[in-house]
Scaffold this motif. Structure first.
Motif, PDB file in Angstrom:
ATOM      1  N   THR A  89       0.864  -1.178   0.000  1.00 57.11           N
ATOM      2  CA  THR A  89       0.000   0.000   0.000  1.00 57.11           C
ATOM      3  C   THR A  89       0.900   1.228   0.000  1.00 57.11           C
ATOM      4  O   THR A  89       1.919   1.255   0.692  1.00 57.11           O
ATOM      5  CB  THR A  89      -0.958   0.040   1.209  1.00 57.11           C
ATOM      6  N   LEU A  90       0.542   2.206  -0.810  1.00 53.23           N
ATOM      7  CA  LEU A  90       1.313   3.438  -0.922  1.00 53.23           C
ATOM      8  C   LEU A  90       0.447   4.597  -0.455  1.00 53.23           C
ATOM      9  O   LEU A  90      -0.602   4.867  -1.036  1.00 53.23           O
ATOM     10  CB  LEU A  90       1.723   3.679  -2.383  1.00 53.23           C
ATOM     11  N   LYS A  91       0.863   5.280   0.592  1.00 49.33           N
ATOM     12  CA  LYS A  91       0.162   6.469   1.073  1.00 49.33           C
ATOM     13  C   LYS A  91       0.705   7.657   0.295  1.00 49.33           C
ATOM     14  O   LYS A  91       1.844   8.075   0.512  1.00 49.33           O
ATOM     15  CB  LYS A  91       0.369   6.638   2.571  1.00 49.33           C
ATOM     16  N   THR A  92      -0.092   8.188  -0.612  1.00 52.17           N
ATOM     17  CA  THR A  92       0.393   9.243  -1.491  1.00 52.17           C
ATOM     18  C   THR A  92       0.277  10.628  -0.854  1.00 52.17           C
ATOM     19  O   THR A  92      -0.564  10.833   0.019  1.00 52.17           O
ATOM     20  CB  THR A  92      -0.391   9.259  -2.821  1.00 52.17           C
ATOM     21  N   PRO A  93       1.098  11.583  -1.300  1.00 54.15           N
ATOM     22  CA  PRO A  93       1.019  12.955  -0.786  1.00 54.15           C
ATOM     23  C   PRO A  93       0.061  13.843  -1.585  1.00 54.15           C
ATOM     24  O   PRO A  93       0.149  15.061  -1.507  1.00 54.15           O
ATOM     25  CB  PRO A  93       2.465  13.435  -0.928  1.00 54.15           C
TER      26      PRO A  93
ATOM     27  N   SER B 180       8.670  -2.504 -11.966  1.00 53.94           N
ATOM     28  CA  SER B 180       8.423  -2.044 -10.602  1.00 53.94           C
ATOM     29  C   SER B 180       8.011  -0.581 -10.467  1.00 53.94           C
ATOM     30  O   SER B 180       7.824  -0.103  -9.363  1.00 53.94           O
ATOM     31  CB  SER B 180       9.658  -2.293  -9.731  1.00 53.94           C
ATOM     32  N   ALA B 181       7.863   0.132 -11.562  1.00 59.24           N
ATOM     33  CA  ALA B 181       7.471   1.537 -11.472  1.00 59.24           C
ATOM     34  C   ALA B 181       5.956   1.681 -11.637  1.00 59.24           C
ATOM     35  O   ALA B 181       5.328   0.939 -12.393  1.00 59.24           O
ATOM     36  CB  ALA B 181       8.182   2.375 -12.521  1.00 59.24           C
ATOM     37  N   LEU B 182       5.400   2.632 -10.907  1.00 61.37           N
ATOM     38  CA  LEU B 182       3.981   2.952 -11.007  1.00 61.37           C
ATOM     39  C   LEU B 182       3.859   4.464 -11.098  1.00 61.37           C
ATOM     40  O   LEU B 182       4.354   5.188 -10.233  1.00 61.37           O
ATOM     41  CB  LEU B 182       3.222   2.433  -9.778  1.00 61.37           C
ATOM     42  N   CYS B 183       3.245   4.942 -12.173  1.00 60.10           N
ATOM     43  CA  CYS B 183       3.021   6.368 -12.385  1.00 60.10           C
ATOM     44  C   CYS B 183       1.592   6.673 -11.950  1.00 60.10           C
ATOM     45  O   CYS B 183       0.646   6.006 -12.370  1.00 60.10           O
ATOM     46  CB  CYS B 183       3.228   6.714 -13.845  1.00 60.10           C
ATOM     47  N   ILE B 184       1.430   7.683 -11.086  1.00 57.43           N
ATOM     48  CA  ILE B 184       0.136   8.041 -10.520  1.00 57.43           C
ATOM     49  C   ILE B 184      -0.121   9.517 -10.804  1.00 57.43           C
ATOM     50  O   ILE B 184       0.771  10.352 -10.627  1.00 57.43           O
ATOM     51  CB  ILE B 184       0.144   7.810  -8.991  1.00 57.43           C
TER      52      ILE B 184
ATOM     53  N   HIS C 217      -3.478  20.591  -9.079  1.00 60.41           N
ATOM     54  CA  HIS C 217      -2.207  20.634  -9.812  1.00 60.41           C
ATOM     55  C   HIS C 217      -1.980  19.398 -10.668  1.00 60.41           C
ATOM     56  O   HIS C 217      -0.954  19.302 -11.327  1.00 60.41           O
ATOM     57  CB  HIS C 217      -1.033  20.788  -8.847  1.00 60.41           C
ATOM     58  N   SER C 218      -2.906  18.442 -10.636  1.00 65.47           N
ATOM     59  CA  SER C 218      -2.718  17.158 -11.340  1.00 65.47           C
ATOM     60  C   SER C 218      -1.346  16.588 -10.998  1.00 65.47           C
ATOM     61  O   SER C 218      -0.551  16.245 -11.878  1.00 65.47           O
ATOM     62  CB  SER C 218      -2.872  17.318 -12.854  1.00 65.47           C
ATOM     63  N   THR C 219      -1.066  16.490  -9.708  1.00 59.65           N
ATOM     64  CA  THR C 219       0.237  16.017  -9.224  1.00 59.65           C
ATOM     65  C   THR C 219       0.600  14.679  -9.848  1.00 59.65           C
ATOM     66  O   THR C 219      -0.213  13.755  -9.877  1.00 59.65           O
ATOM     67  CB  THR C 219       0.216  15.886  -7.685  1.00 59.65           C
ATOM     68  N   ILE C 220       1.832  14.593 -10.358  1.00 54.03           N
ATOM     69  CA  ILE C 220       2.334  13.361 -10.963  1.00 54.03           C
ATOM     70  C   ILE C 220       3.353  12.750 -10.010  1.00 54.03           C
ATOM     71  O   ILE C 220       4.293  13.420  -9.574  1.00 54.03           O
ATOM     72  CB  ILE C 220       2.992  13.637 -12.330  1.00 54.03           C
ATOM     73  N   LEU C 221       3.154  11.479  -9.675  1.00 57.73           N
ATOM     74  CA  LEU C 221       4.060  10.753  -8.794  1.00 57.73           C
ATOM     75  C   LEU C 221       4.579   9.528  -9.526  1.00 57.73           C
ATOM     76  O   LEU C 221       3.828   8.872 -10.252  1.00 57.73           O
ATOM     77  CB  LEU C 221       3.319  10.284  -7.532  1.00 57.73           C
TER      78      LEU C 221
ATOM     79  N   PRO D 272       9.111   0.293  -0.964  1.00 58.80           N
ATOM     80  CA  PRO D 272       8.543   1.310  -1.840  1.00 58.80           C
ATOM     81  C   PRO D 272       9.312   2.623  -1.718  1.00 58.80           C
ATOM     82  O   PRO D 272       9.774   2.981  -0.643  1.00 58.80           O
ATOM     83  CB  PRO D 272       7.130   1.476  -1.300  1.00 58.80           C
ATOM     84  N   LEU D 273       9.418   3.326  -2.833  1.00 58.20           N
ATOM     85  CA  LEU D 273      10.195   4.556  -2.871  1.00 58.20           C
ATOM     86  C   LEU D 273       9.544   5.530  -3.846  1.00 58.20           C
ATOM     87  O   LEU D 273       9.282   5.175  -4.995  1.00 58.20           O
ATOM     88  CB  LEU D 273      11.624   4.244  -3.330  1.00 58.20           C
ATOM     89  N   LEU D 274       9.258   6.743  -3.370  1.00 59.28           N
ATOM     90  CA  LEU D 274       8.763   7.800  -4.252  1.00 59.28           C
ATOM     91  C   LEU D 274       9.963   8.358  -4.999  1.00 59.28           C
ATOM     92  O   LEU D 274      10.841   8.978  -4.412  1.00 59.28           O
ATOM     93  CB  LEU D 274       8.060   8.895  -3.444  1.00 59.28           C
ATOM     94  N   MET D 275      10.040   8.099  -6.298  1.00 59.09           N
ATOM     95  CA  MET D 275      11.198   8.493  -7.099  1.00 59.09           C
ATOM     96  C   MET D 275      11.062   9.888  -7.697  1.00 59.09           C
ATOM     97  O   MET D 275      12.067  10.549  -7.939  1.00 59.09           O
ATOM     98  CB  MET D 275      11.439   7.471  -8.216  1.00 59.09           C
ATOM     99  N   ALA D 276       9.830  10.329  -7.960  1.00 60.48           N
ATOM    100  CA  ALA D 276       9.637  11.650  -8.559  1.00 60.48           C
ATOM    101  C   ALA D 276       8.263  12.184  -8.182  1.00 60.48           C
ATOM    102  O   ALA D 276       7.307  11.429  -8.042  1.00 60.48           O
ATOM    103  CB  ALA D 276       9.760  11.568 -10.081  1.00 60.48           C
TER     104      ALA D 276
END
Length: 123
Positions: A64-68, A83-87, A93-97, A104-108
């Motif tokens: 589970t990923l708790k997004t900002p 292993s990458a997931l684009c959200i 702002h249509s935030t892109i993660l 799990p690691l937030l890369m961008a």
């Protein structure tokens, strides 16, 4: 109609019930056998889970990923590679993660351009 469909004898069907809010989108990894589902609201959670009924029953969510994302929930998402997931958030702002969801690691993290951002298609 969907109500007329019958699960073949010997088959099984399972539902993932890990969300506590409304599900807003889903992405399926065509090769790896897992799916991700995003939810509504502020700081939405993305759940990654196996699509195999047996694995889902015995393992549940893989991650589970708790997004900002500050508000609005998850608008759309897609798997990229293994292993990458684009959200993309449904916030103003249509935030892109971009996550490495296995670590799990937030890369961008970056703002999108709401007036120019179309739904994502990843291949």
């Amino acid at each position: 109609s969907a109500n007329d469909r019958v699960v073949p004898s010997g088959s099984s069907q399972s539902l993932y019930t890990g969300h506590t809010r409304s599900i807003t989108c889903i992405a399926v990894h065509g090769i790896q056998g897992y799916a991700a589902s995003g939810e509504s609201g502020a700081l939405p959670v993305v759940h990654i889970w196996p699509t195999n009924a047996h694995a889902l029953k015995h393992e549940g969510a893989l991650r589970t990923l708790k997004t900002p994302i500050p508000s609005g929930g998850v608008s759309c998402m897609c798997f990229v590679g293994l292993s990458a997931l684009c959200i993309v958030g449904a916030d103003e702002h249509s935030t892109i993660l971009v996550y490495d969801w296995k670590k799990p690691l937030l890369m961008a993290r970056m703002p999108g351009e709401p007036e120019r951002l179309a739904p994502i298609l990843c291949v």
